[in-house]
Structure formats: C-alpha cells, structure tokens
Design a protein around this motif. Structure first.
Motif, mmCIF file in Angstrom:
data_model
loop_
_atom_site.group_PDB
_atom_site.id
_atom_site.type_symbol
_atom_site.label_atom_id
_atom_site.label_comp_id
_atom_site.label_asym_id
_atom_site.label_seq_id
_atom_site.Cartn_x
_atom_site.Cartn_y
_atom_site.Cartn_z
ATOM 1 N N ILE D 25 35.952 31.171 44.842
ATOM 2 C CA ILE D 25 36.746 30.342 45.753
ATOM 3 C C ILE D 25 37.940 31.138 46.284
ATOM 4 C CG2 ILE D 25 38.209 28.291 45.911
ATOM 5 C CD1 ILE D 25 36.383 26.985 43.803
ATOM 6 N N ALA D 26 38.583 31.867 45.392
ATOM 7 C CA ALA D 26 39.773 32.624 45.807
ATOM 8 C C ALA D 26 39.422 33.674 46.857
ATOM 9 C CB ALA D 26 40.417 33.294 44.589
ATOM 10 N N THR D 27 38.258 34.298 46.720
ATOM 11 C CA THR D 27 37.877 35.354 47.661
ATOM 12 C C THR D 27 37.207 34.800 48.913
ATOM 13 O OG1 THR D 27 35.749 35.631 46.565
ATOM 14 C CG2 THR D 27 37.559 37.041 45.819
ATOM 15 N N GLY D 28 37.002 33.482 48.944
ATOM 16 C CA GLY D 28 36.386 32.906 50.137
ATOM 17 C C GLY D 28 34.866 32.906 50.104
ATOM 18 N N ALA D 29 34.284 33.360 49.004
ATOM 19 C CA ALA D 29 32.824 33.309 48.905
ATOM 20 C C ALA D 29 32.351 31.856 48.865
ATOM 21 C CB ALA D 29 32.346 34.058 47.664
ATOM 22 N N GLY D 64 40.635 19.390 39.450
ATOM 23 C CA GLY D 64 40.614 19.134 40.880
ATOM 24 C C GLY D 64 40.095 20.292 41.709
ATOM 25 N N THR D 65 39.495 21.275 41.062
ATOM 26 C CA THR D 65 38.957 22.411 41.814
ATOM 27 C C THR D 65 37.661 22.031 42.531
ATOM 28 O OG1 THR D 65 39.899 23.901 40.171
ATOM 29 C CG2 THR D 65 38.235 24.822 41.645
ATOM 30 N N ILE D 66 36.877 21.202 41.901
ATOM 31 C CA ILE D 66 35.646 20.721 42.525
ATOM 32 C C ILE D 66 35.610 19.201 42.441
ATOM 33 C CG2 ILE D 66 34.347 22.817 42.008
ATOM 34 C CD1 ILE D 66 33.160 21.476 39.629
ATOM 35 N N SER D 77 36.705 21.597 46.385
ATOM 36 C CA SER D 77 37.683 20.687 46.988
ATOM 37 C C SER D 77 38.505 21.397 48.057
ATOM 38 C CB SER D 77 38.610 20.139 45.909
ATOM 39 O OG SER D 77 39.510 21.128 45.483
ATOM 40 N N GLN D 78 39.213 20.608 48.828
ATOM 41 C CA GLN D 78 40.032 21.161 49.912
ATOM 42 C C GLN D 78 41.161 22.034 49.378
ATOM 43 O OE1 GLN D 78 39.523 21.009 53.129
ATOM 44 N NE2 GLN D 78 37.686 19.744 52.965
ATOM 45 N N GLU D 79 41.795 21.565 48.293
ATOM 46 C CA GLU D 79 42.958 22.294 47.796
ATOM 47 C C GLU D 79 42.574 23.520 46.986
ATOM 48 O OE1 GLU D 79 41.653 19.061 47.388
ATOM 49 O OE2 GLU D 79 42.655 18.901 45.449
ATOM 50 N N ALA D 80 41.301 23.633 46.651
ATOM 51 C CA ALA D 80 40.890 24.658 45.691
ATOM 52 C C ALA D 80 41.289 26.085 46.093
ATOM 53 C CB ALA D 80 39.389 24.560 45.440
ATOM 54 N N PRO D 81 41.008 26.520 47.330
ATOM 55 C CA PRO D 81 41.285 27.935 47.648
ATOM 56 C C PRO D 81 42.751 28.293 47.419
ATOM 57 C CG PRO D 81 39.946 26.932 49.355
ATOM 58 C CD PRO D 81 40.371 25.818 48.451
ATOM 59 N N GLU D 82 43.619 27.469 47.979
ATOM 60 C CA GLU D 82 45.047 27.717 47.793
ATOM 61 C C GLU D 82 45.401 27.787 46.313
ATOM 62 O OE1 GLU D 82 47.312 28.420 49.783
ATOM 63 O OE2 GLU D 82 49.144 28.094 48.613
ATOM 64 N N CYS D 84 43.485 28.296 43.662
ATOM 65 C CA CYS D 84 42.889 29.416 42.948
ATOM 66 C C CYS D 84 43.619 30.718 43.246
ATOM 67 C CB CYS D 84 41.410 29.543 43.309
ATOM 68 S SG CYS D 84 40.392 28.229 42.630
ATOM 69 N N ARG D 85 44.016 30.876 44.499
ATOM 70 C CA ARG D 85 44.684 32.132 44.851
ATOM 71 C C ARG D 85 46.030 32.278 44.143
ATOM 72 N NH1 ARG D 85 41.782 32.381 49.901
ATOM 73 N NH2 ARG D 85 42.899 30.583 50.716
ATOM 74 N N THR D 86 46.841 31.228 44.190
ATOM 75 C CA THR D 86 48.137 31.347 43.535
ATOM 76 C C THR D 86 47.970 31.465 42.022
ATOM 77 O OG1 THR D 86 48.415 28.960 43.327
ATOM 78 C CG2 THR D 86 49.244 29.974 45.336
ATOM 79 N N GLU D 87 47.020 30.697 41.503
ATOM 80 C CA GLU D 87 46.770 30.732 40.072
ATOM 81 C C GLU D 87 46.391 32.135 39.621
ATOM 82 O OE1 GLU D 87 44.520 27.148 38.632
ATOM 83 O OE2 GLU D 87 43.293 28.729 37.738
ATOM 84 N N ARG D 88 45.578 32.780 40.430
ATOM 85 C CA ARG D 88 45.053 34.089 40.091
ATOM 86 C C ARG D 88 46.162 35.135 40.034
ATOM 87 N NH1 ARG D 88 41.046 37.553 43.489
ATOM 88 N NH2 ARG D 88 42.586 37.028 45.066
ATOM 89 N N ILE D 89 47.034 35.102 41.033
ATOM 90 C CA ILE D 89 48.099 36.102 41.053
ATOM 91 C C ILE D 89 49.102 35.832 39.938
ATOM 92 C CG2 ILE D 89 49.451 34.808 42.762
ATOM 93 C CD1 ILE D 89 49.203 38.589 42.753
ATOM 94 N N GLU D 90 49.371 34.533 39.689
ATOM 95 C CA GLU D 90 50.287 34.198 38.597
ATOM 96 C C GLU D 90 49.720 34.632 37.252
ATOM 97 O OE1 GLU D 90 50.920 30.066 38.978
ATOM 98 O OE2 GLU D 90 52.320 30.251 40.669
#
Lengths: 131, 131, 131, 131
Positions: D25-29, D64-66, D77-82, D84-90
């Motif tokens: 999800i974070a990479t847009g796949a 709430g990711t899916i 879900s709609q909010e998932a990409p955002e 996942c990305r912040t979560e990943r960097i944190e």
DNA sequence: GTGGTCTAGACCACG
DNA sequence: GTGGTCTAGACCACC
C-alpha cells in the motif's frame, strides 16, 4: 421506488431491502396488490448481486408479505400492511428493551439512562410523520 | 472473578469476554495492575476453547486495556479505568442514537417514540447502581 | 553492581541480565576472577524470580563467560573480556545490517536512509566512553 | 500479488503478512478500494493455514487499513496509503533510535558508532527506489 | 504455571 | 466464492 443501501455497515444488504419494503408497506407507500420493483431492476439500480435481491424477496414471500404474480413479478399481499405495522412497532419495542437491558448490564443507574435518552430525544426533528 | 457467557446468541464469545473485562474495570471490580483471570482458568471455567479466551485477551492488549507480565499473566493497565468508563458511556450514547435513527427511518412519529421509550423506562428497577 | 531491568518491553529479563553482565565485562567494570552478584541478591534486588537470574547465569556459564567457584559463587573467566568485546561489536554490526536490510525491504531510497540516520547521529551525546 | 514469507525466523507469519500488505500500500502497488488477495488464495499459495492469514487480515481491518466488502472480500481503505507511509517512516526512525540507544547502553563511543554505520552505508545499492 | 503462535478442520452468514 | 467464529491440540518462550 428505490432502496437506499449501505453496503458497509453491519446490516446485511438483503436485510436492508426487506426492511425497506416493509417500511414502504407499513407507511402506505406500497398498497396491497401493488407490484414491487423487479429483481433485475433493483440489482441494476443498486449495483448489487441479483441473488441478494432475490434472497430478500424470497424471504418476504416466505412470510407472506408479498406473493408472486406468475410472469408479472411480485405484489404486496392483502394482509401485509397490518402485519408490517404491528411487526414494526413490536420490533421497536424489542430494540428499546434490549437497549435498556444492555445499559443495566453495564451498571448504568436509571438516572444516567434517563438523562442520556432524554438528551437524545431533544434532538428529534418535529417533521410530519406516520403513526 | 468469573464471566457469564451466552454461547448461543449473536454476540461472539470473545466479544462477550472483552465487554465483561471492560465492565469489571469500569466499575472498579478490577483495578490497575490487578491480574485478570488466566486464559486456561477462564477456558476451563466456561468450558470453551483457550484460543477463544486468548483472542479476547489479545484484543484487549492491543487496545492497551491490559498489559502482559511475561510468564506471570496479564494485568490491568493504568489508563484502562478511565478509558473503559468513557468508552462505555459513549457506546451507550451511540446505541441510543442508533435506536432513534432507526425509528425515524421507520417513520415513527416523535410522539410514538417517546411513548414507547417512556413505557420501557417505567419498568426500570430502582436499585442502587454505579454512575 | 546492580542491573537495570525493564520488565515490560520485548526483551526477556534473563536476556537483559546476560547483556548487562557482558557489558560490565566488556567495559572493564568486571575483571577476570571478579565475582558477579549472587542469584539470591539479584533476585531480591530486582524483585524477580530467582529462576530467571539462575537461567541467565547458567547461559553465561555454558558459553564460558563465567565459571563457578564451588560454594563461593560465580566469577568472570579469563577469556571473557576479549570475547565480550568482539561479540559486542559484531552484534552491533549485525544490528546495523539488519536495520539497513529492513529499510531496503521497505523500499526506502539510500538517500532517505542516510538522511534519517544522519539526523539521529547528530543527537548523539559527546561524553567520554569506552572503545 | 504474492507475499514472501520466512516461516522460520523470529517474526510471526501473520506479522510478515501485515507488513507486506502495508508495504504494498505504501509503495502504491495496492491502491484504495483495490481488493487484497483472499484468505484462501494466500493460504494455498504460501502453504500455510488460512487462520494465520485471516488473523493478519483481521488486524489490518481493526487498524482501518482494509475494509470488508461483505461476501466479496477485503479492500484497501481510503486512508490506508497515507497512514502506511507515515507509519513506515516513523517505524524506521524508531528503529534507528533504538539501535543508537542500544549502542550507547553498550558504551560504544560516537566515533565507533559512526564508523560502523558508515561502513554499512557504503554497501548500500544505488538502484532506483521509492521515496 | 503463564501467554503466543500455528495447524487442521468444522460451521456459519453473506453475495 | 468471500470472511468470521470456534474447537482441538500442538509447540514454544518465559518465569
């Protein structure tokens, strides 16, 4: 007549259809011998699986709310309005009882219960409605 | 401390366990750092599978309601009482709102709604309870 | 000498004890033939199960870091300081490699990785330390 | 889309699945409203138990990711990409901090730390990656 | 003793 | 076909 469906949410789609047909009957929007929207029409309109609509109509048919008119679709039965109305009020009473039972199980005091419900009731609209 | 479980009925067993732990915390029956009954103990007592209890406890842990004391069991967290109490009242308010929304969707008049709820409220016991 | 233990957190208690003994040896706080704190003493001090301390000491003994002095307790072995020092640096290198491998698996660009690490490095204190 | 799982190793299988879904999800796949591979499909593909996959998906859903599309499967879900990305960097920043804190606890000097990390960074590939 | 993970297989509701 | 719940039983690490 079209249904408003919430595909997310806990209530199954077929259940929502059933309730909305009954509501339409109870309020007089659908009268005895009126035809209800066809399975294909509803499925297309709501973009859901025809099987789901069929299941709802099958259940309604089983309990005698609607009856098949060979080749012409499904119609509202004679006894449906009376049945839907009593069913509807009983169902509401059950919901209220369940709510209060749950509140008591959670050890809320009657005062708290009354206060919370009272506040919610104040927010009720005053538009013209049925029954 | 024991749980009362309704194995039939629509509410999953693990969900019932979660709610009862939270209720015990909200009412003060379980205090912060108190140990909760062990998975095996509960499973034996209720004659259900340990996995089901473990699942409930796992969810509670992810929410931060309980924390593990490795090799010793699970304890109530510091924030739990506050969280459970607010959660409980909010949940009740949501239930009330949902009930009323459903009633309006069914085209009940505010008068009918108030009458039915009023009758149900009269049947409430007047014993001493919490909050 | 006392240990600082984090009972919550993912690292097992016995593992923390092992690491701290090794750190003390690596930094020279504990020299060869020095006695290490007794099981009973440590268990009481940290309010943990003596078995846990015993397990840590047993593991340390197995790998030759400490040796038993019949009736007198456990002492640091001759080869321990050398071993702990090399082990420590190797372990750190492995951690760094694991961190970077994980970052690459998460598709972070080398630039991002370097930036984040660079920022963290700036926050490092400049106190006098060993090695 | 398939997952790569390391059945041995310390990371639980369900945890690996969670991370890989989030990475996709974070990479847009995987984009919002995309369906994710079904429980049965994944279980068969990876030769693991469906329950294990279901558990991963259940956790993702609670976060709430899916979200479930009843009878049809699970979607991003709609909010998932955002998220996942912040979560990943944190998460990466936390790992770096943890690594350095551990190094300091082991009394490594800032110079040593910088040297070891610097050497590891040199080995990084320079291929094109995301973010 | 404690919880955590995983497997195998069953049953259910939903679409 | 989909996911959700539950059971039964195994193995592990930790205390």
């Amino acid at each position: 007549m079209y249904y408003r469906i919430d595909v997310s949410g806990p209530v199954p789609i077929y259940e929502q259809i059933i309730q909305q047909v009954k509501a339409a009957i109870a309020t007089g929007a659908l009268l005895p011998d009126d035809p209800i929207p066809s399975v294909r029409e509803v499925a297309k309109e709501l973009a859901i699986n025809p099987n789901t609509v069929a299941r709802a109509y099958r259940d309604l048919q089983k309990e005698g709310t609607i009856y098949p008119n060979r080749g012409l679709g499904l119609n509202v039965s004679q006894e449906a309005p009376e049945k839907c109305r009593t069913e509807r009020i009983e169902s509401f009473q059950e919901n209220v009882d369940r709510l209060l039972a749950d509140a008591l199980r959670n050890r809320f005091s009657p005062e708290t219960i009354k206060r919370v419900i009272g506040e919610a009731l104040k927010k009720l609209p005053t538009e013209v409605t049925v029954s």
